[in-house]
Design a protein around this motif. Structure first.
Motif, short mmCIF file in Angstrom:
data_model
loop_
_atom_site.label_atom_id
_atom_site.label_comp_id
_atom_site.label_asym_id
_atom_site.label_seq_id
_atom_site.Cartn_x
_atom_site.Cartn_y
_atom_site.Cartn_z
N THR A 155 1.03 -1.70 0.38
CA THR A 155 0.50 0.18 0.17
C THR A 155 0.78 1.15 -0.25
OG1 THR A 155 0.21 -0.01 2.39
CG2 THR A 155 -1.81 -0.77 1.05
N PRO A 156 0.20 2.45 -0.36
CA PRO A 156 0.81 3.75 -1.04
C PRO A 156 1.82 3.69 0.84
CG PRO A 156 -0.89 3.46 -1.46
CD PRO A 156 -1.18 2.70 -1.24
N ALA A 157 1.20 4.18 1.93
CA ALA A 157 1.73 4.81 2.65
C ALA A 157 3.53 3.61 3.50
CB ALA A 157 1.03 4.58 4.14
N PHE A 158 3.01 2.64 3.52
CA PHE A 158 3.88 1.40 3.83
C PHE A 158 5.33 1.46 2.88
CE2 PHE A 158 6.04 -2.45 4.91
CZ PHE A 158 6.03 -1.93 6.36
N ASP A 159 5.19 1.35 1.69
CA ASP A 159 5.71 1.56 0.61
C ASP A 159 7.09 2.72 0.40
OD1 ASP A 159 5.11 -1.09 0.15
OD2 ASP A 159 4.05 -0.71 -1.60
N THR B 64 14.42 -1.04 12.29
CA THR B 64 13.91 -2.01 11.88
C THR B 64 14.47 -2.75 10.59
OG1 THR B 64 12.41 -1.72 13.08
CG2 THR B 64 11.80 -4.04 11.73
N MET B 65 14.92 -1.62 9.50
CA MET B 65 15.28 -1.56 8.16
C MET B 65 16.64 -2.00 7.98
SD MET B 65 12.48 0.33 6.12
CE MET B 65 13.30 -0.45 4.39
N ALA C 92 5.27 -4.57 14.91
CA ALA C 92 4.00 -4.05 14.24
C ALA C 92 4.75 -4.15 12.85
CB ALA C 92 3.54 -2.76 14.22
N VAL C 93 6.00 -3.68 12.62
CA VAL C 93 6.67 -2.59 11.85
C VAL C 93 7.64 -4.42 11.09
CG1 VAL C 93 8.49 -1.71 10.57
CG2 VAL C 93 6.67 -0.60 11.61
N ALA C 94 8.59 -4.84 11.89
CA ALA C 94 9.29 -5.80 11.76
C ALA C 94 8.23 -7.56 11.18
CB ALA C 94 9.45 -6.55 13.27
N ASN C 95 7.27 -7.64 11.88
CA ASN C 95 6.22 -8.26 11.16
C ASN C 95 5.43 -8.04 9.91
OD1 ASN C 95 3.32 -8.77 10.76
ND2 ASN C 95 3.62 -11.18 11.83
N LEU C 96 5.62 -6.69 9.37
CA LEU C 96 5.34 -6.54 7.93
C LEU C 96 5.75 -5.94 7.10
CD1 LEU C 96 3.42 -3.40 8.92
CD2 LEU C 96 2.13 -5.10 7.83
N LEU C 97 7.74 -6.34 7.22
CA LEU C 97 8.66 -6.54 6.90
C LEU C 97 8.61 -8.18 6.50
CD1 LEU C 97 11.12 -3.98 8.06
CD2 LEU C 97 10.26 -3.44 5.92
N LYS C 98 8.73 -8.88 7.26
CA LYS C 98 8.77 -10.04 7.17
C LYS C 98 7.60 -10.64 6.20
CE LYS C 98 10.76 -11.57 11.97
NZ LYS C 98 10.88 -12.08 12.94
N GLU D 101 8.78 -9.90 2.50
CA GLU D 101 9.70 -10.79 2.70
C GLU D 101 9.11 -12.69 1.60
OE1 GLU D 101 12.42 -11.29 5.41
OE2 GLU D 101 13.35 -8.83 5.34
N ARG D 102 8.34 -11.98 2.56
CA ARG D 102 7.76 -13.80 1.93
C ARG D 102 6.52 -13.77 0.27
NH1 ARG D 102 6.47 -14.28 7.78
NH2 ARG D 102 4.51 -13.59 7.12
N ALA D 103 6.65 -12.08 0.73
CA ALA D 103 5.34 -12.57 -0.05
C ALA D 103 6.17 -12.20 -1.43
CB ALA D 103 4.37 -11.49 -0.39
N ALA D 104 7.92 -11.75 -1.78
CA ALA D 104 8.28 -11.55 -2.78
C ALA D 104 9.34 -12.90 -3.35
CB ALA D 104 9.28 -10.79 -2.07
N ARG D 105 8.99 -14.01 -2.13
CA ARG D 105 9.71 -15.23 -2.49
C ARG D 105 8.75 -16.05 -3.33
NH1 ARG D 105 11.92 -14.56 2.99
NH2 ARG D 105 10.72 -16.09 3.73
N ARG D 106 7.25 -15.81 -3.50
CA ARG D 106 6.12 -16.72 -3.83
C ARG D 106 6.53 -16.00 -5.57
NH1 ARG D 106 2.49 -14.30 0.38
NH2 ARG D 106 2.58 -15.11 1.84
#
Length: 307
Positions: free
Chosen positions: A169-173, A239-240, A293-299, A302-307
């Motif tokens: 989504t725009p805000a997070f990205d 976190t990043m 929350a941020v750590a979970n969203l980054l994970k 990452e999982r989505a990018a590996r699919r």
């Protein structure tokens, strides 16, 4: 239950639809888009007039998410588009509900904490009055809520929502993009309050609003611990794994917003909002604190990018 999501083809609508389908609800997506949705049964409407889609409202709960994204310049034309894209579909829902034998059992009407404008240091719960401006924030939100008052519903919840963090989504990205490019420093003074929410808690709040007969009226959908902009950006950098983030003073934010075709007030204004009614109702946030929350969203990303 059967749930009709108006404007459910967008990223937030599809997240909510997937969550509701996962628990066994029948989900209908009212969409003006021709692209097929992944979650829910799609029914086309024009978002302006009553048509065959109105039959889907019989006995169904309604979640109204309709509206263009706020990431645009706050010109008169832009404000008019933001307003029209919210009020026209909402008035169509109101007209359709007037033709039902019974009101829809529950309406969850999306709104925004931006209705409080730039609220400074005030701590705001659901009893706080809306602000007079700015028009692209408080003005749009007030018009949206007023239009929703015409929808015939047995119970209605107005969900004033903070910034929902969700990968894709725009805000997070945009925020994580700034950090990645070395631009993730303090924006403006850095003291402006950010009322935020993890997407999983957002979905849980929608479920609670649909299910809990004791909830009605204005409900704040926001994590219980807002943070200042400086703390938000520092948390993202930490976190990043980024040690450097160039600050963006207010004049630079305004200049950059022209390039990005965005509203600088999205970064320079703030609100310290708390979810008093959810807390009083015993709602448990899965992600009450920002860093987990941020750590979970980054994970998740990452999982989505590996699919």
């Amino acid at each position: 239950m059967k749930v009709v999501i108006a404007g459910g083809s967008g990223s937030l609508g599809q997240r909510i639809a997937r969550d509701l389908v996962g628990r066994g609800d029948e989900v209908v997506i009212l969409s003006r888009s021709v692209r097929r949705v992944e979650w829910g049964r799609q029914v086309h409407w024009d978002g302006r007039t009553v048509g065959g889609w109105a039959a889907e409202l019989v006995g169904a709960a309604v979640v109204n998410l309709c509206g263009e994204l706020v990431f645009r310049r706050p010109t008169p034309a832009g404000v008019a588009l933001l307003t029209r894209s919210r009020t026209e579909p909402t008035r169509a829902l109101a007209a359709a509900s007037a033709g039902l034998d019974r009101p829809v059992p529950v309406l969850v009407q999306m709104s925004t904490l931006a209705i409080y404008g730039d609220a400074g240091e005030a701590v705001l719960d659901e009893s706080a009055p809306p602000a007079a401006g700015p028009p692209q924030m408080a003005g749009v939100a007030r018009a949206w809520e007023e239009a929703a008052a015409g929808i015939a519903a047995g119970r209605r919840v107005t969900l004033r929502t903070g910034i929902v963090f969700d990968p894709g989504t725009p805000a997070f990205d945009r925020l994580t993009g700034f950090v990645r490019w070395g631009l993730g420093g303090t924006m403006g003074t850095g003291r402006q309050w950010i009322s935020w929410l993890h997407i999983d808690d957002m979905c849980a709040i929608v479920r609670r609003c649909l299910d809990d007969p004791a909830l009605s009226g204005v409900v704040h959908a926001t994590a219980p611990h807002p943070v200042r902009n400086a703390d938000l950006m520092a948390t993202l950098r930490r976190t990043m794994g980024r040690t450097v983030g160039l600050p963006a003073p207010a004049p630079l934010v305004r200049l950059g917003s022209v390039v990005l075709r965005a509203d600088p007030m999205l970064a320079l204004s703030g609100r310290h909002c708390v979810p008093r009614r959810l807390q009083d109702a015993g709602f448990g946030f899965e992600y009450p604190e920002l860093e987990p929350a941020v750590a979970n969203l980054l994970k998740k990303r990452e999982r989505a990018a590996r699919r």
